[in-house]
Motif scaffolding. Sequence first.
Motif, PDB file in Angstrom:
ATOM      1  N   ARG A  63     -16.120  25.109 -20.497  1.00  0.00           N
ATOM      2  CA  ARG A  63     -16.864  25.757 -21.579  1.00  0.00           C
ATOM      3  C   ARG A  63     -16.193  27.062 -22.004  1.00  0.00           C
ATOM      4  NH1 ARG A  63     -21.363  24.318 -18.379  1.00  0.00           N
ATOM      5  NH2 ARG A  63     -21.515  26.492 -17.666  1.00  0.00           N
ATOM      6  N   ARG A  66     -13.277  26.143 -24.178  1.00  0.00           N
ATOM      7  CA  ARG A  66     -13.773  25.678 -25.478  1.00  0.00           C
ATOM      8  C   ARG A  66     -14.277  26.831 -26.341  1.00  0.00           C
ATOM      9  NH1 ARG A  66     -19.494  22.933 -25.483  1.00  0.00           N
ATOM     10  NH2 ARG A  66     -19.907  25.148 -25.061  1.00  0.00           N
ATOM     11  N   ASP A  67     -14.971  27.769 -25.708  1.00  0.00           N
ATOM     12  CA  ASP A  67     -15.568  28.890 -26.442  1.00  0.00           C
ATOM     13  C   ASP A  67     -14.593  30.052 -26.602  1.00  0.00           C
ATOM     14  OD1 ASP A  67     -17.829  27.316 -26.448  1.00  0.00           O
ATOM     15  OD2 ASP A  67     -18.793  28.378 -24.790  1.00  0.00           O
ATOM     16  N   GLN A  68     -13.351  29.827 -26.204  1.00  0.00           N
ATOM     17  CA  GLN A  68     -12.258  30.797 -26.339  1.00  0.00           C
ATOM     18  C   GLN A  68     -12.531  32.104 -25.603  1.00  0.00           C
ATOM     19  OE1 GLN A  68     -11.824  30.225 -30.834  1.00  0.00           O
ATOM     20  NE2 GLN A  68      -9.692  30.051 -30.174  1.00  0.00           N
ATOM     21  N   GLN A  69     -13.255  31.985 -24.494  1.00  0.00           N
ATOM     22  CA  GLN A  69     -13.435  33.121 -23.588  1.00  0.00           C
ATOM     23  C   GLN A  69     -12.280  33.192 -22.598  1.00  0.00           C
ATOM     24  OE1 GLN A  69     -17.483  31.686 -22.428  1.00  0.00           O
ATOM     25  NE2 GLN A  69     -18.033  33.855 -22.630  1.00  0.00           N
ATOM     26  N   ASP A  84     -21.677  20.409 -24.762  1.00  0.00           N
ATOM     27  CA  ASP A  84     -22.046  20.757 -23.384  1.00  0.00           C
ATOM     28  C   ASP A  84     -22.312  19.499 -22.568  1.00  0.00           C
ATOM     29  OD1 ASP A  84     -21.796  23.425 -23.952  1.00  0.00           O
ATOM     30  OD2 ASP A  84     -23.938  23.888 -23.863  1.00  0.00           O
TER      31      ASP A  84
END
Length: 203
Positions: A63, A66-69, A84
């Motif tokens: 995740r 995917r969320d570019q964290q 998710d």
Amino acid sequence: MLRAVFLSLALVATSAHAVGDPEAGQAKSAVCAACHGADGNSQIAQWPKIAGQHADYLARQTRMVRDQQRPVPQMYPMVMNLTDEDIADISAYYAEQTVQVGVADEALVELGRAIYHGGNADSGVPACMACHGPTGSGIPAAGYPLVRGQHATYSADRLRRYRGGEAWEGDPMSAIMVGVAANLTDEEIEAVSSYMEGLHRAE
């Protein structure tokens, strides 16, 4: 300090996310297989083995990409459109697979064992087993990943990156690893990474 560390871990570990369906995950796992292998045992040492890894850990890391964290340019295109639920299913599938055994370099075992099980009191390096367990199986409830059997090349690269200060916003686990790795020498990193690759033998 330790109180703050464990509080951070508790917040990570208690985050609520859906439990995945391994059967559905197998059908969706082709997106991961090219790099990580159909059963999660990658054949390229630069790419991590994910077979047997804790589902919650796998899902959280995916995740974040995917969320570019967490910046992983090679992985982002593969996961950018996953929901998710997709991620939970795929993670559940790989968690049920068996990590293929690795072999430690005998020349590095003594130092690697010392760092893994005892750390380095002189330089302030904590023992790896304190979080990842004596056999490298991790602590799922606290968010600590399985490390046994992992490619030494991958582990060494991650430790060097942590030592260099690489952490991800909103991820206390990576911040903890930055502190853990800060005083590791190159020699210690190579040795403990090799030791972890063969750590399955300790079971």
